[in-house]
Design an enzyme around this catalytic site. Structure first.
Site: not given
Length: 265
Positions: A136-138, A140, A142
């Site tokens: 899920t980072e991208t 969010l 990041i």
């Protein structure tokens, strides 16, 4: 609160992440608890299986802690405290990936972000129908900075890029299909049998030989071919002349289990 529990299975350990209130997030406290368990592990440990309690493997980074850390401004001319916080996480993943014994991730719930990275850093990954992976980072804003090496090593550049750049979500079957998981188990009984079988098989292998095998696999990925030939030859000769090599050959000649495998199934 006890954030991790361990139980012995022969020469192996099962480590349970036990912070269901935060879905076993890799908070500073959780990472410290795992580090203490690793520090206390027997020197001849065959394998470490990591599982999560409460329907989750790990929710990854502690986002509340990151939000709190964001309130501390970066000072000109000094390292950003967020950089230090992220680097500490990177050192934890690097330690886990380079442990000398075999590591097994048993994903029977959500493995999100860094939780997915922790699974990818393990040597072997078992999943069930309840497994849910989310990079899920991208989404969010990041990058998956510290887990990138382990995603690429397990999945290859092409698949890792696709999953990271789309914020992908995968179930257990999909994870097995792309190579994120090694074993898909339809039920708890099948999962437990798979883990038991792996631990029994690993117990028949010499701990030093397994540790050196892991080291050589890391070396062959970065060393030039001719350099690796000499690295491998030196490793092989040292192992064969060492206590495990001598015991292994003697056990083979005498048609008996080697000393390290006594009592294994």
């Amino acid at each position: 609160m006890t954030l991790v529990r361990t139980r012995a299975v022969g020469r192996s350990l099962v480590l349970t992440l036990a912070d269901p209130r935060r879905q076993n997030a890799l908070s500073a406290e959780m990472v410290a608890a795992i580090e203490r368990a690793l520090d206390a592990a027997p020197k001849d440990l065959a394998a470490l299986a990591v599982e999560g309690e409460g329907g989750a493997f790990s929710a990854g980074a502690d986002l509340k802690a990151l939000s709190a850390a964001l309130t501390t401004p970066a000072v000109a001319g000094e390292a950003d405290p967020l950089q230090a916080l992220n680097a500490a996480g990177g050192r934890f993943f690097a330690r886990f990936a380079s442990l000398p014994f075999v590591t097994i991730a048993v994903v029977d719930g959500a493995a999100v972000g860094g939780g997915m990275g922790l699974a990818a850093a393990a040597d072997i990954v078992i999943v069930t129908p309840r497994a849910r992976f989310a990079l899920t980072e991208t989404s969010l804003g990041i990058p998956p900075a510290q887990i990138a090496p382990y995603l690429v090593a397990r999945l290859g550049q092409q698949v890792a890029r696709r999953l990271a750049l789309t914020g992908a979500r995968l179930d257990g079957r999909e994870a097995a299909a792309v190579g994120l998981a090694d074993l898909y188990c339809d039920s708890e009984a099948e999962r437990d049998a798979a883990l038991g079988g792996l631990l029994a098989s690993i117990a028949r292998c010499a701990p030093g030989a397994n540790a050196e095998t892991k080291r050589l696999f890391r070396a062959c990925a970065v060393e030039p071919r001719e350099t690796y030939v000499e690295t491998a030859a030196l490793s092989f000769a040292a192992a064969l002349r060492g206590a495990e090599g001598r015991e292994g050959l003697a056990a083979f000649a005498q048609k008996r289990p080697p000393a390290w495998a006594k009592g294994s199934a």
